[in-house]
Design a protein around this motif. Structure first.
Motif, mmCIF file in Angstrom:
data_model
loop_
_atom_site.group_PDB
_atom_site.id
_atom_site.type_symbol
_atom_site.label_atom_id
_atom_site.label_comp_id
_atom_site.label_asym_id
_atom_site.label_seq_id
_atom_site.Cartn_x
_atom_site.Cartn_y
_atom_site.Cartn_z
ATOM 1 N N GLU A 12 0.654 -1.404 0.060
ATOM 2 C CA GLU A 12 0.164 0.428 -0.426
ATOM 3 C C GLU A 12 1.041 1.035 0.232
ATOM 4 O O GLU A 12 0.664 2.164 -0.512
ATOM 5 C CB GLU A 12 -0.697 0.206 1.845
ATOM 6 N N SER A 13 2.432 1.369 0.344
ATOM 7 C CA SER A 13 2.910 2.391 0.525
ATOM 8 C C SER A 13 3.801 2.801 -0.172
ATOM 9 O O SER A 13 4.158 4.025 -0.926
ATOM 10 C CB SER A 13 3.712 2.549 1.780
ATOM 11 N N LYS A 185 0.613 0.443 6.506
ATOM 12 C CA LYS A 185 0.836 1.878 5.824
ATOM 13 C C LYS A 185 1.389 2.763 6.430
ATOM 14 O O LYS A 185 1.875 2.820 7.646
ATOM 15 C CB LYS A 185 -0.983 2.729 6.334
ATOM 16 N N PHE A 201 2.983 4.274 10.300
ATOM 17 C CA PHE A 201 1.194 4.512 11.012
ATOM 18 C C PHE A 201 1.055 4.779 12.539
ATOM 19 O O PHE A 201 1.464 5.474 13.548
ATOM 20 C CB PHE A 201 -0.133 4.257 10.640
ATOM 21 N N LEU A 206 -0.834 7.568 14.213
ATOM 22 C CA LEU A 206 -1.294 7.660 13.116
ATOM 23 C C LEU A 206 -2.543 7.109 13.531
ATOM 24 O O LEU A 206 -2.023 5.726 12.840
ATOM 25 C CB LEU A 206 -1.046 8.099 11.981
ATOM 26 N N LYS A 207 -3.751 7.369 12.476
ATOM 27 C CA LYS A 207 -4.565 6.553 11.769
ATOM 28 C C LYS A 207 -5.068 6.372 10.967
ATOM 29 O O LYS A 207 -5.974 5.466 10.241
ATOM 30 C CB LYS A 207 -5.845 6.267 12.910
ATOM 31 N N GLU A 208 -4.730 7.709 10.677
ATOM 32 C CA GLU A 208 -5.472 7.083 8.379
ATOM 33 C C GLU A 208 -4.074 8.870 7.958
ATOM 34 O O GLU A 208 -3.373 9.482 8.542
ATOM 35 C CB GLU A 208 -6.729 8.821 8.950
ATOM 36 N N GLN A 209 -4.138 9.261 6.751
ATOM 37 C CA GLN A 209 -3.376 10.097 6.235
ATOM 38 C C GLN A 209 -3.032 11.556 6.722
ATOM 39 O O GLN A 209 -5.283 11.699 6.489
ATOM 40 C CB GLN A 209 -2.900 9.988 4.581
ATOM 41 N N LYS A 211 -3.821 15.407 7.098
ATOM 42 C CA LYS A 211 -4.052 16.084 5.974
ATOM 43 C C LYS A 211 -3.092 17.540 6.269
ATOM 44 O O LYS A 211 -2.652 18.068 6.887
ATOM 45 C CB LYS A 211 -5.568 17.236 5.814
#
Length: 229
Positions: A12-13, A185, A201, A206-209, A211
Motif C-alpha cells: 500500500e505504501s 500504511k 502509522f 496515526l490512524k489515517e493519512q 492532511k
C-alpha cells in the motif's frame, strides 16, 4: 494476519513512496537544467573574454594560466551534486521495488511448500482410512485406535492464512523509528532533510493519512530546539 495479507499491506505504501521519489527527480531535473544553462552562458562569455584578451595582448596565451572563474567551477560542481542526488533517488526506487519482488518470491515458495505438505498429509490420511476400513471389515470392530482422525483434526484446525516468521532480507531497506522494513500504511515526513523520511502509522500514532504537511517527531523536536535558541 497471514503472510500474504502482510505482503498486500506492505504494498500500500509503495506507490506513494515511488511517486515521491519521481517527483523529487523531476524537481532536480528542472534545477539541473537551469544551473547548466547558466553555466554554459558564463563559460561561453569567459571563453570569448579570454580570446579577446589574447588578441589584444592583455592575456598571455599560456594554457597553464588560463582557467574558468570560481563561479563557473562552482556551478559545474553543483551540477554534479544534483546529478548524484538523482542517481541516489533512482537507486532507492529500484531497491524498493526489488525488495518487494524478492519478498513476493519468498512468499510464493512458502505457499508452494505448504501446498505440498498438505497434499502429503491428505494422502497419508486417505491411506490410513483405507487401511482402517479393511481392518474393521475383517475384525467386525470399530478400530478406534487405528483411524487417522487425530492427524486429520490437527490439519483441519490449522487456519488457511497461517502466520509465519519469515526471514528478513538483509539488503531490504529499513525505515521509521523502529528501523524495520516497509509494511502496512506509511507516511512521509515533509522535512526535505529528514534522515528517516518514511514512518509506519502505528509507530507515530496515526490512524489515517494526515492532511497538509506532516513532520515526524524528530524533526518537530529539532524545530522546537531551534526556535528556543
Amino acid at each position: 494476519m497471514g503472510f500474504v495479507e502482510d505482503f498486500q499491506a506492505s504494498l500500500e505504501s509503495v506507490p506513494a513512496m515511488l511517486q515521491r521519489n519521481y517527483s523529487l527527480m523531476r524537481d532536480l531535473d528542472k534545477s539541473l537544467l537551469g544551473v547548466r544553462q547558466q553555466n554554459e552562458q558564463r563559460c561561453e562569455q569567459e571563453i570569448e573574454d579570454i580570446r579577446r584578451g589574447i588578441e589584444s595582448g592583455s592575456i598571455t596565451p599560456d594554457a597553464s594560466l588560463i582557467r574558468f572563474s570560481d563561479e563557473a567551477l562552482d556551478e559545474q560542481k553543483h551540477c554534479i551534486r544534483i546529478a548524484d542526488e538523482k542517481v541516489t533517488l533512482a537507486v532507492q526506487a529500484y531497491d524498493m521495488v526489488d525488495a518487494h519482488i524478492q519478498q513476493l518470491d519468498r512468499y510464493m515458495r512458502k505457499l508452494e511448500e505448504l501446498r505440498q505438505e498438505r497434499e502429503l498429509a491428505a494422502g497419508a490420511d486417505n491411506a490410513a482410512g483405507v487401511s482402517n476400513t479393511d481392518a474393521n471389515t475383517r475384525s467386525g470392530r470399530a478400530a478406534e485406535s487405528g483411524r487417522g482422525g487425530r492427524k486429520k483434526s490437527r490439519l483441519t484446525a490449522e487456519p488457511p492464512g497461517v502466520e509465519l516468521e519469515l526471514p528478513v532480507d538483509p539488503n531490504e531497506p529499513t525505515y521509521c523509528i523502529c528501523n524495520q522494513v516497509s509494511f502496512g500504511k506509511m507516511v512521509a515526513c515533509d522535512n526535505a532533510n529528514c534522515k528517516i523520511e518514511w514512518f509506519h502509522f502505528d509507530c507515530v500514532g496515526l490512524k489515517e493519512q494526515p492532511k497538509g504537511k506532516w513532520y515526524c517527531p524528530n524533526c518537530v523536536g529539532m524545530q522546537k530546539r531551534r526556535k528556543s535558541k
